[in-house]
Design a protein around this motif. Structure first.
Motif, PDB file in Angstrom:
ATOM      1  N   LEU A 199       3.277   8.566   6.192  1.00 43.79           N
ATOM      2  CA  LEU A 199       4.091   7.496   5.619  1.00 43.79           C
ATOM      3  C   LEU A 199       3.527   7.026   4.278  1.00 43.79           C
ATOM      4  CD1 LEU A 199       4.799   5.418   8.851  1.00 43.79           C
ATOM      5  CD2 LEU A 199       6.495   6.693   7.511  1.00 43.79           C
ATOM      6  N   ILE A 200       2.212   6.920   4.178  1.00 44.70           N
ATOM      7  CA  ILE A 200       1.587   6.480   2.928  1.00 44.70           C
ATOM      8  C   ILE A 200       1.788   7.522   1.837  1.00 44.70           C
ATOM      9  CG2 ILE A 200      -0.654   6.015   1.846  1.00 44.70           C
ATOM     10  CD1 ILE A 200      -1.426   4.655   4.534  1.00 44.70           C
ATOM     11  N   ALA A 201       1.773   8.799   2.194  1.00 44.52           N
ATOM     12  CA  ALA A 201       2.035   9.837   1.193  1.00 44.52           C
ATOM     13  C   ALA A 201       3.430   9.687   0.602  1.00 44.52           C
ATOM     14  CB  ALA A 201       1.864  11.216   1.827  1.00 44.52           C
ATOM     15  N   THR A 202       4.376   9.210   1.424  1.00 48.55           N
ATOM     16  CA  THR A 202       5.751   8.999   0.946  1.00 48.55           C
ATOM     17  C   THR A 202       5.891   7.706   0.167  1.00 48.55           C
ATOM     18  OG1 THR A 202       6.588  10.200   2.865  1.00 48.55           O
ATOM     19  CG2 THR A 202       8.157   8.820   1.691  1.00 48.55           C
ATOM     20  N   ASP A 203       5.176   6.654   0.568  1.00 47.73           N
ATOM     21  CA  ASP A 203       5.291   5.323  -0.047  1.00 47.73           C
ATOM     22  C   ASP A 203       3.889   4.775  -0.300  1.00 47.73           C
ATOM     23  OD1 ASP A 203       6.134   2.888  -0.964  1.00 47.73           O
ATOM     24  OD2 ASP A 203       7.345   2.385   0.782  1.00 47.73           O
ATOM     25  N   PRO A 204       3.186   5.276  -1.308  1.00 41.97           N
ATOM     26  CA  PRO A 204       1.759   4.943  -1.484  1.00 41.97           C
ATOM     27  C   PRO A 204       1.492   3.509  -1.910  1.00 41.97           C
ATOM     28  CG  PRO A 204       2.543   6.307  -3.305  1.00 41.97           C
ATOM     29  CD  PRO A 204       3.637   6.287  -2.290  1.00 41.97           C
ATOM     30  N   LEU A 205       2.509   2.771  -2.375  1.00 41.48           N
ATOM     31  CA  LEU A 205       2.280   1.401  -2.852  1.00 41.48           C
ATOM     32  C   LEU A 205       2.557   0.356  -1.777  1.00 41.48           C
ATOM     33  CD1 LEU A 205       3.869   1.670  -6.413  1.00 41.48           C
ATOM     34  CD2 LEU A 205       1.478   1.956  -5.748  1.00 41.48           C
ATOM     35  N   GLU A 207       1.460  -1.797   0.847  1.00 39.23           N
ATOM     36  CA  GLU A 207       0.161  -2.236   1.332  1.00 39.23           C
ATOM     37  C   GLU A 207       0.146  -2.488   2.832  1.00 39.23           C
ATOM     38  OE1 GLU A 207      -2.334  -4.826  -1.307  1.00 39.23           O
ATOM     39  OE2 GLU A 207      -0.411  -5.108  -2.323  1.00 39.23           O
ATOM     40  N   GLY A 208       1.315  -2.831   3.407  1.00 40.51           N
ATOM     41  CA  GLY A 208       1.347  -3.027   4.848  1.00 40.51           C
ATOM     42  C   GLY A 208       0.923  -1.779   5.596  1.00 40.51           C
ATOM     43  N   LEU A 209       1.428  -0.615   5.172  1.00 37.81           N
ATOM     44  CA  LEU A 209       1.038   0.645   5.811  1.00 37.81           C
ATOM     45  C   LEU A 209      -0.438   0.933   5.590  1.00 37.81           C
ATOM     46  CD1 LEU A 209       4.135   2.805   4.790  1.00 37.81           C
ATOM     47  CD2 LEU A 209       3.671   1.805   7.030  1.00 37.81           C
ATOM     48  N   ARG A 210      -0.946   0.629   4.414  1.00 38.05           N
ATOM     49  CA  ARG A 210      -2.381   0.839   4.142  1.00 38.05           C
ATOM     50  C   ARG A 210      -3.240   0.005   5.096  1.00 38.05           C
ATOM     51  NH1 ARG A 210      -3.746   4.865   0.170  1.00 38.05           N
ATOM     52  NH2 ARG A 210      -2.112   4.884  -1.417  1.00 38.05           N
ATOM     53  N   GLY A 211      -2.860  -1.263   5.281  1.00 32.99           N
ATOM     54  CA  GLY A 211      -3.617  -2.106   6.186  1.00 32.99           C
ATOM     55  C   GLY A 211      -3.553  -1.610   7.623  1.00 32.99           C
ATOM     56  N   GLN A 212      -2.401  -1.113   8.032  1.00 30.78           N
ATOM     57  CA  GLN A 212      -2.281  -0.590   9.390  1.00 30.78           C
ATOM     58  C   GLN A 212      -3.128   0.659   9.585  1.00 30.78           C
ATOM     59  OE1 GLN A 212       2.033  -0.375   9.331  1.00 30.78           O
ATOM     60  NE2 GLN A 212       2.196  -2.007  10.845  1.00 30.78           N
ATOM     61  N   TYR A 230      -9.392   1.915   2.306  1.00 33.25           N
ATOM     62  CA  TYR A 230      -9.261   0.762   1.414  1.00 33.25           C
ATOM     63  C   TYR A 230      -9.518   1.170  -0.031  1.00 33.25           C
ATOM     64  CZ  TYR A 230     -10.276  -3.535  -1.062  1.00 33.25           C
ATOM     65  OH  TYR A 230     -10.286  -4.551  -1.985  1.00 33.25           O
ATOM     66  N   ARG A 231     -10.583   1.965  -0.244  1.00 34.50           N
ATOM     67  CA  ARG A 231     -10.890   2.378  -1.617  1.00 34.50           C
ATOM     68  C   ARG A 231      -9.750   3.206  -2.205  1.00 34.50           C
ATOM     69  NH1 ARG A 231     -15.999   3.040   0.856  1.00 34.50           N
ATOM     70  NH2 ARG A 231     -15.673   5.297   1.101  1.00 34.50           N
ATOM     71  N   ALA A 232      -9.136   4.052  -1.378  1.00 31.09           N
ATOM     72  CA  ALA A 232      -7.998   4.838  -1.860  1.00 31.09           C
ATOM     73  C   ALA A 232      -6.826   3.937  -2.219  1.00 31.09           C
ATOM     74  CB  ALA A 232      -7.589   5.853  -0.793  1.00 31.09           C
ATOM     75  N   ALA A 233      -6.582   2.911  -1.408  1.00 30.65           N
ATOM     76  CA  ALA A 233      -5.497   1.969  -1.707  1.00 30.65           C
ATOM     77  C   ALA A 233      -5.765   1.242  -3.023  1.00 30.65           C
ATOM     78  CB  ALA A 233      -5.354   0.965  -0.565  1.00 30.65           C
ATOM     79  N   ARG A 234      -7.005   0.801  -3.196  1.00 36.42           N
ATOM     80  CA  ARG A 234      -7.346   0.068  -4.429  1.00 36.42           C
ATOM     81  C   ARG A 234      -7.172   0.955  -5.656  1.00 36.42           C
ATOM     82  NH1 ARG A 234     -13.241  -2.706  -5.833  1.00 36.42           N
ATOM     83  NH2 ARG A 234     -12.536  -3.777  -7.729  1.00 36.42           N
TER      84      ARG A 234
END
Length: 658
Positions: A199-205, A207-212, A230-234
Motif C-alpha cells: 500500500l505504501i508503494a502505491t501511496d508513499p505520502l 502517513e497513516g499507512l506509514r504509522g501502521q 520511520y526514516r524512510a517516511a521522513r
C-alpha cells in the motif's frame, strides 16, 4: 450519502436492480447486465445517484457531460440521455424532469446502490472500532471494502470523474486504514506487514499507512525495522514535499525508541497490566507483584464530558454526519484539514444538531475528554477569547487560582495542557475567526468542530461542511416525527403544505411541529392555511422561545449596512435566481459592486449562489425573502412587486451552487 428514496413505485420483478458506482458505472438486473451505452448516459446516471434524490440542474449536468464547451444541441441531447436512463432502468426507478433539472427516486426495496452499501457498512465498522469491538469492526470494514470493484466512476465523462473520484477514493482509503487498525487490535500485525508495504508503494505520502507499518513491525518484534520505516517516511516526505513528518509520526518514533506501552494493542496492554496468577496466600488472597500507582488524575480530575445531548428526533443529514465522523476518527496522523471542521449554514439550518450528533458518534475516540463551549457569537455579547480560554482551562483541571490572567499566557497554558491528549472540542456559534484562533489545540491528536453562520474562510487549515435545506422527503419525515403520524396521515395534503411552507428549514419545521401539537383541537389544514399566507408566515413560525423571525433578525444585525440594503432590494425580485445587473439597477450601483454585495450575502449563507452561463446569479430562501421584504417595507417604505412573490421551494431548489 443518504438514501435516494422517495415515493417511487416498488420494483415488481424478483431480480434486484444493482446500480454500481465503485468501479465501472454499470447497472445489472439480477444476473443480466443492463446495456447503458457510452460515457454520457453513464455520467447522467452516476450524477443523479450522487445527488442523493436532489434536483441536479441542466446547467450542472451540461458541465459534467461537456465541460466548458457544450454543443448547441445540448438541451435536446441531455433530454435524450435522461430518457434513455429512465427507459433502461425500468418502471421501478423514477428519473423525473423537475425544473430546473432532473432527479432520480429509488424505491425502498428492490434496488441496491453499491456506494450506499459501502458507506453504511463503513459507518457501522467505524462505530464498532470506536466502541472497542475490533472483531465486529474488522468484519464490517472488510465487507465494505469488498463492495469496490476498481477505480470509482469508471467509464464516465472526465468532468464528473474529476469532481467526485478523489472524494470517493479518500473514503475508501480511510475505511482501509480503519480495517488495518482493527486487524492490529486483533493481533494480526505479522500478516499486515506485506499488505502495508504494498500500500505504501502505491501511496508513499500517506502517513497513516506509514504509522501502521511501524506499529506492525514493532509488535512483530522488529524494532529496528520499525525505526527504519520511520526514516524512510521522513526521507520521502522531505524529498517530495519538503516537509518533516507530522507530530504524531514523530511521537510514534519516540515511543519506538523507548518501548512505550502505548505501542501495544488494547488487549495486550490489558494482559500486561492484569495481576499475575499465583498460589493462594493465607487468608484466601492471591499473591501478586505490587507496582507503583498510576497517576491519580483519573480519580481527582475526570476527563471532561461536556457534550449536551443530541436531538432525539434528529432527521436526515446522514451523509454530512458520516463524512464528519469519518474524518474525526480516521487513523492518525491526520492532515491539518482533518483536525478542524467548520459546520456552517443559514440561521436555523441545524448546525449545532449536526455537530452534536457527530460528536456523540465519535466521542469514544477521544478518551481525554469532550468539551462543548457556547461562544455566543450570534448574541449581543459574544464570549471573549480570554474568557473562553479560562473556561477551557478550568474544564481540563486547572485550578481557578492557577489560571493566568493575560490572554497570551492563557493560550500558552491551553496549548500545553492539550499537547499530548486526545480531546474533542465543540465550539458552538462562533462569530468570526478571531473568536476561535486562540482556542485551537496545536496537536493533531485533538479535533475541533466549530459551528458558525460565517464560513470562517480565513481560518487556516479548516475543512467546511455547508448545510443546505432538508430535502422534501427529509422535511416530511422530521415534521411527521414532531407532529405525529396519525395527524399527518389523516391530512396528508395539509401536512405537505406545512412542510413546503417551511422550506426545508429545520427550525421552522420544529416550530410547526410544536404548534400543531399544542393545538390538537385544530385541523391541520387550518394551520397550513395560516402558514401559507405570506403576510402571516413568519408570525406563525414562532412558539415559546423559538422564532424564525427573531433568529433572522439576530443575524441581520451583524451584516454590513450595504449588504443589508442589497438583501432588502433582492427580496423584491421574486423567488427566481437574480443576476447582479438586475439588483444593481435597484440599488443604483454598477453590476460589479452589486455582485460583491450579493457574494457577501452568499458567503454569510443569506443567499444561494448559482452558476449560470452568463455569470453568477443569486437566490434567497423563501423565508429569508419574506423576512427581507418586511425589512424593505420598514426601512425603505415600500415593497416593489416586480415578480410573483410565492413559489414552492421544492420546485425551485437546485444543487447547482457555486
Amino acid at each position: 450519502m443518504g438514501p435516494v428514496t422517495g415515493a417511487a413505485p416498488a420494483v415488481t420483478p424478483v431480480e434486484t436492480l444493482h446500480l454500481n458506482l465503485l468501479g465501472p458505472v454499470e447497472a445489472q438486473r439480477g444476473d443480466a447486465p443492463v446495456k447503458l451505452g457510452g460515457p454520457k448516459p453513464r455520467t447522467v446516471l452516476a450524477a443523479l445517484l450522487l445527488a442523493r434524490g436532489r434536483v441536479i440542474s441542466d446547467t450542472r449536468l451540461t458541465a459534467l457531460l461537456w465541460g466548458d464547451h457544450p454543443p448547441a444541441t445540448c438541451p435536446a441531447q441531455l433530454h435524450t440521455y435522461a430518457s434513455r436512463v429512465r427507459h433502461l432502468l425500468g418502471p421501478g426507478v423514477a428519473v423525473e424532469r423537475r425544473r430546473p433539472g432532473y432527479l432520480i427516486r429509488l424505491p425502498k426495496e428492490g434496488v441496491r446502490v453499491d456506494l450506499l452499501e459501502f458507506q453504511e457498512r463503513a459507518a457501522r465498522g467505524a462505530e464498532a472500532l470506536a466502541a472497542g469491538d475490533p472483531a465486529t469492526a474488522a468484519g464490517e470494514l472488510r465487507r465494505a471494502l469488498a463492495v469496490w470493484r476498481g477505480v470509482a466512476l469508471g467509464g464516465v465523462c472526465d468532468p464528473l470523474a474529476d469532481a467526485e473520484r478523489d472524494r470517493l477514493e479518500e473514503e475508501r482509503l480511510v475505511t482501509l486504514e480503519r480495517r488495518i487498525d482493527a486487524d492490529l487490535e486483533l493481533g494480526r500485525h505479522a500478516a499486515l506487514i506485506p499488505e502495508l508495504i504494498a500500500l505504501i508503494a502505491t501511496d508513499p505520502l500517506r502517513e497513516g499507512l506509514r504509522g501502521q507499518l511501524m506499529t506492525a513491525l514493532y509488535r512483530s518484534g522488529r524494532q529496528a525495522d520499525a525505526l527504519a520505516a520511520y526514516r524512510a517516511a521522513r526521507a520521502t516526505l522531505a524529498a517530495e514535499l519538503g516537509l518533516e513528518p507530522s507530530a504524531e509520526l514523530r511521537r510514534l518514533q519516540q515511543a519506538l525508541l523507548t518501548g512505550h506501552p502505548s505501542l501495544l494493542s488494547r488487549t495486550a496492554r490489558g494482559a500486561r497490566e492484569a495481576p499475575p496468577a499465583g498460589p493462594p496466600r493465607r487468608g484466601g488472597t492471591t499473591a501478586r507483584t505490587l507496582r507503583p500507582a498510576a497517576p491519580a488524575r483519573a480519580e481527582t480530575v475526570p476527563p471532561p464530558a461536556e457534550l449536551p445531548p443530541a436531538p432525539a428526533d434528529f432527521t436526515g443529514r446522514d451523509q454530512e454526519v458520516i463524512r464528519l465522523a469519518t474524518a474525526l476518527t480516521s487513523h492518525r496522523p491526520r492532515r491539518p484539514d482533518q483536525a478542524v471542521h467548520v459546520v456552517t449554514g443559514m440561521p436555523g439550518i441545524g448546525k449545532t444538531s449536526v455537530a452534536l450528533r457527530t460528536a456523540h458518534r465519535v466521542k469514544r475516540s477521544y478518551p481525554d475528554g469532550q468539551i462543548h463551549l457556547d461562544l455566543r457569537g450570534s448574541g449581543p455579547r459574544p464570549l471573549d477569547p480570554a474568557e473562553a480560554l479560562g473556561e477551557l482551562l478550568r474544564l481540563v483541571g486547572v485550578a481557578p487560582h492557577r489560571i493566568p490572567a493575560a490572554p497570551d499566557d492563557r493560550a500558552r497554558a491551553w496549548r500545553t495542557r492539550t499537547a499530548a491528549g486526545r480531546l474533542l472540542l465543540v465550539l458552538d456559534d462562533a462569530a468570526d475567526e478571531r473568536a476561535v484562533r486562540p482556542l485551537l489545540p496545536v496537536t493533531d491528536g485533538c479535533a475541533v468542530l466549530i459551528t458558525s453562520r460565517s464560513g470562517l474562510y480565513a481560518l487556516e487549515g479548516a475543512s467546511r461542511t455547508v448545510l443546505g435545506p432538508l430535502t422534501p422527503t427529509e422535511s416530511r419525515a422530521l415534521f411527521t416525527r414532531l407532529a405525529g403520524t396519525s395527524l399527518t396521515d389523516s391530512e396528508p395534503a395539509a401536512a405537505s403544505a406545512v412542510v413546503d411552507a417551511c422550506g426545508g428549514l429545520p427550525l421552522a419545521l420544529r416550530i410547526a411541529g410544536a404548534k400543531v401539537m399544542a393545538r390538537p383541537h385544530w385541523p391541520l389544514s387550518r394551520y397550513a392555511d395560516r402558514l401559507g399566507d405570506p403576510d402571516r408566515t413568519l408570525a406563525e413560525l414562532a412558539v415559546a422561545d423559538l422564532s424564525v423571525r427573531d433568529r433572522l433578525m439576530e443575524a441581520y444585525g451583524r451584516l454590513a449596512p450595504p449588504v443589508r440594503r442589497a438583501l432588502r432590494f433582492h427580496s423584491a425580485l421574486g423567488p427566481h435566481p437574480v443576476e447582479p445587473g438586475t439588483v444593481a439597477r435597484l440599488l443604483g450601483t454598477g453590476p460589479e459592486e452589486a455582485d460583491e454585495l450579493l457574494a457577501d450575502l452568499a458567503a454569510a449563507h443569506w443567499a444561494e449562489a448559482l452558476r449560470h452561463p452568463g455569470g453568477p446569479a443569486y437566490r434567497l430562501h423563501p423565508l429569508v425573502r419574506l423576512f427581507a421584504q418586511g425589512m424593505l417595507a420598514a426601512e425603505e417604505g415600500s415593497v416593489p412587486r416586480v415578480l410573483p412573490q410565492h413559489a414552492s421551494w421544492a420546485t425551485t431548489r437546485t444543487d447547482n451552487t457555486a
